[in-house]
Design a protein around this motif. Structure first.
Motif, mmCIF file in Angstrom:
data_model
loop_
_atom_site.group_PDB
_atom_site.id
_atom_site.type_symbol
_atom_site.label_atom_id
_atom_site.label_comp_id
_atom_site.label_asym_id
_atom_site.label_seq_id
_atom_site.Cartn_x
_atom_site.Cartn_y
_atom_site.Cartn_z
ATOM 1 N N HIS A 168 6.826 61.118 49.672
ATOM 2 C CA HIS A 168 6.248 60.037 48.059
ATOM 3 C C HIS A 168 7.968 59.987 47.807
ATOM 4 O O HIS A 168 8.182 58.848 47.655
ATOM 5 N N TYR A 169 8.007 60.702 46.915
ATOM 6 C CA TYR A 169 9.626 60.154 46.771
ATOM 7 C C TYR A 169 10.168 61.701 46.397
ATOM 8 O O TYR A 169 9.285 62.592 46.558
ATOM 9 N N TYR A 170 11.407 61.632 45.770
ATOM 10 C CA TYR A 170 12.476 62.773 45.718
ATOM 11 C C TYR A 170 12.273 62.575 44.370
ATOM 12 O O TYR A 170 12.916 61.547 43.567
ATOM 13 N N LEU B 151 21.544 52.414 46.947
ATOM 14 C CA LEU B 151 22.528 51.277 47.071
ATOM 15 C C LEU B 151 21.768 50.270 46.546
ATOM 16 O O LEU B 151 21.809 49.227 46.607
ATOM 17 N N GLU B 152 20.168 50.613 45.594
ATOM 18 C CA GLU B 152 20.372 49.769 44.927
ATOM 19 C C GLU B 152 19.129 51.033 43.332
ATOM 20 O O GLU B 152 18.758 51.179 44.516
ATOM 21 N N TRP B 153 18.889 50.450 42.560
ATOM 22 C CA TRP B 153 18.350 51.141 41.379
ATOM 23 C C TRP B 153 17.749 50.374 40.577
ATOM 24 O O TRP B 153 18.319 49.361 39.971
ATOM 25 N N GLU B 154 16.068 50.893 39.927
ATOM 26 C CA GLU B 154 15.629 49.359 38.863
ATOM 27 C C GLU B 154 15.013 50.560 38.045
ATOM 28 O O GLU B 154 14.727 51.879 38.011
ATOM 29 N N GLU B 155 15.748 50.013 35.961
ATOM 30 C CA GLU B 155 14.107 50.791 35.695
ATOM 31 C C GLU B 155 12.665 50.300 36.421
ATOM 32 O O GLU B 155 12.529 48.504 35.180
ATOM 33 N N VAL B 156 12.324 50.526 37.003
ATOM 34 C CA VAL B 156 10.673 49.255 37.603
ATOM 35 C C VAL B 156 10.133 49.418 36.316
ATOM 36 O O VAL B 156 8.927 48.385 35.356
ATOM 37 N N TYR B 157 9.414 50.727 34.979
ATOM 38 C CA TYR B 157 8.609 50.430 33.745
ATOM 39 C C TYR B 157 9.713 51.037 32.814
ATOM 40 O O TYR B 157 10.836 51.867 33.330
ATOM 41 N N ARG B 158 10.061 50.841 31.500
ATOM 42 C CA ARG B 158 10.234 51.423 30.497
ATOM 43 C C ARG B 158 10.478 53.086 31.170
ATOM 44 O O ARG B 158 9.482 53.809 30.506
ATOM 45 N N SER C 257 7.997 44.109 48.633
ATOM 46 C CA SER C 257 7.772 44.246 47.678
ATOM 47 C C SER C 257 6.736 43.406 47.455
ATOM 48 O O SER C 257 5.878 42.174 48.152
ATOM 49 N N ALA C 258 6.019 44.008 46.309
ATOM 50 C CA ALA C 258 4.847 42.887 45.781
ATOM 51 C C ALA C 258 4.575 43.642 44.614
ATOM 52 O O ALA C 258 4.858 44.747 43.542
ATOM 53 N N PRO C 259 3.674 43.183 43.749
ATOM 54 C CA PRO C 259 3.177 44.396 42.629
ATOM 55 C C PRO C 259 2.768 44.876 41.980
ATOM 56 O O PRO C 259 2.280 44.941 43.654
ATOM 57 N N ASP D 133 9.075 50.719 50.871
ATOM 58 C CA ASP D 133 8.056 49.514 49.465
ATOM 59 C C ASP D 133 8.556 49.861 47.728
ATOM 60 O O ASP D 133 8.946 51.583 47.674
ATOM 61 N N ILE D 134 9.670 49.131 47.846
ATOM 62 C CA ILE D 134 10.115 49.344 46.676
ATOM 63 C C ILE D 134 9.972 47.337 45.427
ATOM 64 O O ILE D 134 8.897 47.045 45.815
ATOM 65 N N ASP D 135 10.407 48.009 44.570
ATOM 66 C CA ASP D 135 9.703 45.640 43.779
ATOM 67 C C ASP D 135 10.629 45.117 44.180
ATOM 68 O O ASP D 135 11.541 45.482 45.081
ATOM 69 N N VAL D 136 10.256 44.392 43.301
ATOM 70 C CA VAL D 136 10.872 43.387 43.931
ATOM 71 C C VAL D 136 12.291 42.733 44.177
ATOM 72 O O VAL D 136 13.512 42.229 44.610
ATOM 73 N N PHE E 43 13.044 55.070 36.412
ATOM 74 C CA PHE E 43 13.834 54.743 37.007
ATOM 75 C C PHE E 43 13.378 54.945 38.668
ATOM 76 O O PHE E 43 12.818 55.997 38.861
ATOM 77 N N TYR E 44 13.986 53.645 39.472
ATOM 78 C CA TYR E 44 13.215 54.209 40.826
ATOM 79 C C TYR E 44 14.879 53.610 41.958
ATOM 80 O O TYR E 44 15.521 52.510 40.874
ATOM 81 N N GLY E 45 14.735 54.266 42.674
ATOM 82 C CA GLY E 45 16.301 54.165 43.383
ATOM 83 C C GLY E 45 16.143 54.365 45.031
ATOM 84 O O GLY E 45 15.577 55.577 45.159
ATOM 85 N N THR E 46 16.886 53.551 45.589
ATOM 86 C CA THR E 46 17.260 54.559 47.475
ATOM 87 C C THR E 46 18.829 54.684 47.442
ATOM 88 O O THR E 46 19.985 53.748 46.796
#
Ligand code: 5GP
Length: 201
Positions: free
Chosen positions: A52-54, A71-78, A10-12, A102-105, A81-84
């Motif tokens: 790279h993604y679905y 397993l987890e999901w996030e609205e990383v930017y407005r 994880s990283a910016p 390769d996911i957000d923090v 949405f991204y999720g595993t």
């Protein structure tokens, strides 16, 4: 769910974590497979569906949330949405692989909390926020507005570094690649990550 190990990077955005993850995936001895996330953001540049993604619609994404498929999901930017998907990790574990993310923090720390013993959570630190800006502009896959959105988030993300098992400084790419390789080799060969403390028991 049970199976192999989980390795999280994880990283910016722009820190070089994707380059590091790709490098590690080229090392057959690590027995890694990439966890392809689902996202509602549009496909970018040369990215490929299922690699790279679905790429799914926002509506489909929300349906997966309702069904408890993640397993987890996030609205990383407005609105992005991204999720595993649980099914993704189950599939790769069934193949006998160690799974690399390769996911957000926030997502990374969430998986580490769910699977403390199986997970190595690595934070990739860029030299500075200014350097991130330069890298994102060079990549030129996004608009100025999107780049600024990513930069604004970077400082918040940098503050989470101490919660990770380890931090790799990506000031020099070759050094960072070698450090990542050594770290992951040791982790996949171990029964349990030796630096993990009793709070993870
Ligand atoms: P990008 O749009 O640049 O591909 O990704 C934006 C951010 O979302 C990156 O930090 C990336 O690591 C993160 N990301 C990708 N997939 C997932 C995921 O499944 N869950 C979470 N929480 N973040 C993800």
């Amino acid at each position: 769910m049970e199976g192999g190990k989980l390795i999280i990077f994880s990283a910016p955005s722009g820190s070089g974590k994707t380059t590091i993850v790709r490098h590690l995936l080229n090392k057959p001895e690590l027995n890694l497979a990439f966890s392809v996330s689902a996202t509602s953001r549009p496909q970018r540049g040369k990215e490929e569906e299922g690699k790279h993604y679905y790429y799914i619609s926002l509506k489909e994404f929300k349906q997966h949330i309702k069904n408890d498929d993640f397993l987890e999901w996030e609205e990383v930017y407005r609105d992005n949405f991204y999720g595993t998907l649980k099914s993704e990790v189950e599939r790769l574990w069934a193949e006998g692989k160690n799974v690399i993310f390769d996911i957000d923090v926030v997502g990374g720390l969430r998986i580490k909390k769910k699977y403390p013993k199986e997970t190595l959570a690595v934070f990739v630190k860029p030299p500075s926020v200014d350097e991130l800006k330069i890298r994102l502009k060079k990549r030129s896959t996004e608009s100025e507005e999107k780049i600024n959105m990513r930069i604004a988030k970077a400082s918040v993300e940098l503050a989470t570094a101490p919660q990770f098992d380890t931090v790799i400084k990506n000031y020099d790419l070759d050094t960072a690649l070698e450090e990542a390789y050594q770290l992951v080799s040791k982790f996949v060969a171990s029964d349990k990550y030796e630096n993990k403390d009793a709070s993870n028991e």
